[in-house]
Design an enzyme around this catalytic site. Structure first.
Site, short mmCIF file in Angstrom:
data_model
loop_
_atom_site.label_atom_id
_atom_site.label_comp_id
_atom_site.label_asym_id
_atom_site.label_seq_id
_atom_site.Cartn_x
_atom_site.Cartn_y
_atom_site.Cartn_z
N LYS A 119 0.87 -1.19 0.00
CA LYS A 119 0.00 0.00 0.00
C LYS A 119 0.90 1.24 0.00
CE LYS A 119 -4.30 1.60 2.11
NZ LYS A 119 -5.16 1.64 0.94
N1 PMP Z 1 -7.68 -2.00 -3.31
C1 PMP Z 1 -7.22 -0.74 -3.27
C2 PMP Z 1 -6.51 -0.20 -4.46
C3 PMP Z 1 -7.39 0.02 -2.11
O1 PMP Z 1 -6.92 1.28 -2.07
C4 PMP Z 1 -8.06 -0.53 -1.00
C5 PMP Z 1 -8.22 0.26 0.27
N2 PMP Z 1 -8.89 1.47 0.11
C6 PMP Z 1 -8.56 -1.82 -1.11
C7 PMP Z 1 -8.33 -2.54 -2.26
C8 PMP Z 1 -9.29 -2.46 0.04
O2 PMP Z 1 -8.39 -2.75 1.06
P1 PMP Z 1 -8.85 -2.81 2.59
O3 PMP Z 1 -10.04 -3.66 2.66
O4 PMP Z 1 -7.69 -3.38 3.29
O5 PMP Z 1 -9.15 -1.39 2.97
#
Ligand code: PMP
Length: 282
Positions: free
Chosen positions: A160
């Protein structure tokens, strides 16, 4: 949606006034996106307490992201988890969006210049439905973007990192300019990857399908929660590459993530999904 300013931001181990949480314009991360972050939510639960949803899993992913880009965090996982709780509590928030960020600060400008320590900050503030209350209730109209997600040998999609969100921004901007609520990226192989800021599920004949890690997705913590909940209720969940066409054929489709929570998809490329009767999404 403008950020709602709070009293404090946690910065490198202490709570400082919101207005004092500043960086220099020569900060490495501003120039080269040498930063990684998390987004998580705190909820007020039935007994009145405020709890962070899967705090550990988010902070573990933050440390993984930082490790890949060699951003040395000054604190332990436990310290960052505690700091997240402190920043919610000290700002008097009952429910919040929490944003930890680890970044290379001021001092060196070379792209691979060594930085002994990375900077860490955590903010928390109230945040409603990312795609709007209406989308949460009635579903979002999505489109396939002309922008592909990162190929696996370009940048790690499972990290991330702030830089990955330039791809998300192009996908989301294109979707909005074309009159859609959200954009979906295909991966380098041409199969479905994920939304600009969320993972995808489709329902076909009572089974749930979602693209796997190899489809250039962020391995979402909400995605993991949905897989666990669905399996515990006896649904089969299949992680497999999905063609664009399989979205058109879906009985139901939904997006999941910290920001969107679980948001139904009403149409893809203007083709309505199923009958808009969504027992499994609901
Ligand atoms: N994919 C992307 C590109 C994201 O930015 C996010 C989070 N906003 C997610 C998937 C979902 O991840 P999470 O459930 O851990 O928030």
């Amino acid at each position: 949606m403008p950020i709602k300013e709070q009293k404090f931001i946690w910065s490198n181990g202490e709570l400082i006034p919101w207005a004092d949480a500043k960086v220099h314009v020569m900060t490495h991360a501003l120039h080269y996106a040498t930063s990684v972050f998390e987004g998580m939510r705190a909820y007020q639960i039935k007994n009145g307490h405020t709890v962070i949803f899967r705090n550990f899993e988010h902070i573990r992913r933050l440390f993984y992201s930082a490790r890949v880009y060699r951003l040395p965090i000054r604190h332990s996982i436990e310290e960052i988890m505690q700091a997240c709780r402190d920043v919610v509590r000290e700002n008097g928030l009952k429910a919040a969006y929490i944003r930890p960020l680890v970044y290379l600060g001021y001092g060196e400008m070379g792209i691979s210049a060594p930085h002994e320590k990375a900077e860490t900050m955590i903010a928390a503030y109230p945040w409603g439905a990312y795609l709007g209350e209406e989308a949460l209730k009635s579903g979002v109209d999505a489109c396939i973007s002309s922008w592909r997600r990162l190929a696996p040998d370009t940048m790690p999609a499972g990290v991330k990192a702030s830089g990955n969100y330039l791809s998300s921004r192009l996908i989301a901007l294109e979707a909005r300019e074309r009159g859609f609520g959200e954009g979906i990226g295909l991966d380098a192989a041409g199969t479905v990857s994920e939304g600009a800021g969320e993972n995808l599920f489709v329902v076909m004949n009572g089974k749930l399908y979602t693209p796997p890690g190899a489809s250039s997705i962020l391995m979402g913590i909400t995605r993991d929660t949905i897989i666990t909940l669905a399996k515990s209720r006896g649904y089969e969940v299949v992680e497999q590459a999905l063609t664009r066409e399989s979205l058109y054929a879906a009985d139901e489709m939904f997006m999941v993530g910290t920001a969107v929570e679980v948001t139904p998809v009403r149409s893809v490329d203007r083709l309505p999904i199923g009958s808009n009767n969504r027992p499994i999404t609901t």
